[in-house]
Scaffold this motif. Sequence first.
Motif, PDB file in Angstrom:
ATOM      1  N   SER A  44       0.933  -1.222   0.124  1.00 41.36           N
ATOM      2  CA  SER A  44      -0.119   0.008   0.048  1.00 41.36           C
ATOM      3  C   SER A  44       0.998   1.300  -0.159  1.00 41.36           C
ATOM      4  CB  SER A  44      -0.843  -0.010   1.228  1.00 41.36           C
ATOM      5  OG  SER A  44      -0.044   0.047   2.303  1.00 41.36           O
ATOM      6  N   ARG A  45       0.224   2.386  -0.344  1.00 44.65           N
ATOM      7  CA  ARG A  45       1.003   3.830  -0.447  1.00 44.65           C
ATOM      8  C   ARG A  45       2.262   3.693  -1.083  1.00 44.65           C
ATOM      9  NH1 ARG A  45       0.094   5.772   5.687  1.00 44.65           N
ATOM     10  NH2 ARG A  45      -2.322   5.780   5.829  1.00 44.65           N
ATOM     11  N   GLY A  46       3.315   4.093  -0.552  1.00 44.72           N
ATOM     12  CA  GLY A  46       4.547   3.911  -1.396  1.00 44.72           C
ATOM     13  C   GLY A  46       5.372   2.569  -1.299  1.00 44.72           C
ATOM     14  N   ASN A  47       4.820   1.475  -0.702  1.00 50.71           N
ATOM     15  CA  ASN A  47       5.417   0.450  -0.662  1.00 50.71           C
ATOM     16  C   ASN A  47       4.699  -0.700  -1.485  1.00 50.71           C
ATOM     17  OD1 ASN A  47       7.239  -1.611   0.031  1.00 50.71           O
ATOM     18  ND2 ASN A  47       6.360  -2.143   2.018  1.00 50.71           N
ATOM     19  N   VAL A  48       4.859  -0.696  -2.689  1.00 54.80           N
ATOM     20  CA  VAL A  48       4.118  -1.451  -3.642  1.00 54.80           C
ATOM     21  C   VAL A  48       4.801  -2.574  -4.267  1.00 54.80           C
ATOM     22  CG1 VAL A  48       2.415  -1.497  -5.450  1.00 54.80           C
ATOM     23  CG2 VAL A  48       2.106   0.080  -3.899  1.00 54.80           C
ATOM     24  N   PHE A  49       4.803  -3.655  -4.307  1.00 53.94           N
ATOM     25  CA  PHE A  49       5.321  -4.571  -5.271  1.00 53.94           C
ATOM     26  C   PHE A  49       4.249  -5.262  -6.276  1.00 53.94           C
ATOM     27  CE2 PHE A  49       6.734  -8.904  -6.738  1.00 53.94           C
ATOM     28  CZ  PHE A  49       7.975  -8.966  -6.879  1.00 53.94           C
TER      29      PHE A  49
END
Length: 255
Positions: free
Chosen positions: A12-17
């Motif tokens: 989510s947010r800035g931490n997406v894979f």
Amino acid sequence: MIDMNIRKRLGSRGNVFTLDLRLRLPNDCRFAVLFGPSGSGKTLTLRVLSGLLTPDEGYIHLMDCPLFDSSSRLNLCARERRIGYMFQDFALFPHLDVASNVAFGLEKTVFFRSLQVRRKVMEHLDFLGIADLASRMPATLSGGQRQRVALARALAAEPRLLLLDEPFSALDPLLRGRVRQELRGILEKSGLPALVITHDPADVEVFADQLALYERGRVTKVLPFREEYGDRPVASALEQLLGAAPESETAHVLP
């Protein structure tokens, strides 16, 4: 054997894979290795294939049988897919003995309900040479013995495909070479195709009839590794492959 074209976003947010995966393996493939650095999407591929994780879109076919198709809302549950999964840490139940761990894959309860189940469990333990461990608890077993118990549990459900997630990482380094060869021999004897994920070149050398290279959630190349590089040191072959340029067409997925 496998035809996958899927997309899955995690985080989510800035931490997406994003697993943006296009993977095809031929029907005559017996052993394939998914190779790449940690965090490149190898384990996510196994989870999606086995039914433990649902893609956002795309399709998955195993041996020409559809397992998932977002366009028709098809999504077979994990049990219906008949895929065996041996986890990295073997995931044995510590409160159950060896025979009950193997039986767990056959029944919804841990108790033997019939002589048929007991017989089937013992057949698999005997096949793997660990029938004498049937009443032992996981905590009393060596790493190699725990691996065989986990393999017996996976085989007991009579899967069409076996998934192996870093199958040697939990073993003592001194055991790995011997156990690799033993496992390959067991799988050849069983006739069961297997998909192995690893970032260890030694696993590639033993199991990579087909090799899929991973990078940042994509497959960059799929090739018949043993056929093309079998006469070369595996380290130099991988160095050449990993140094090769940009992602091939196999990495292009959903439009």
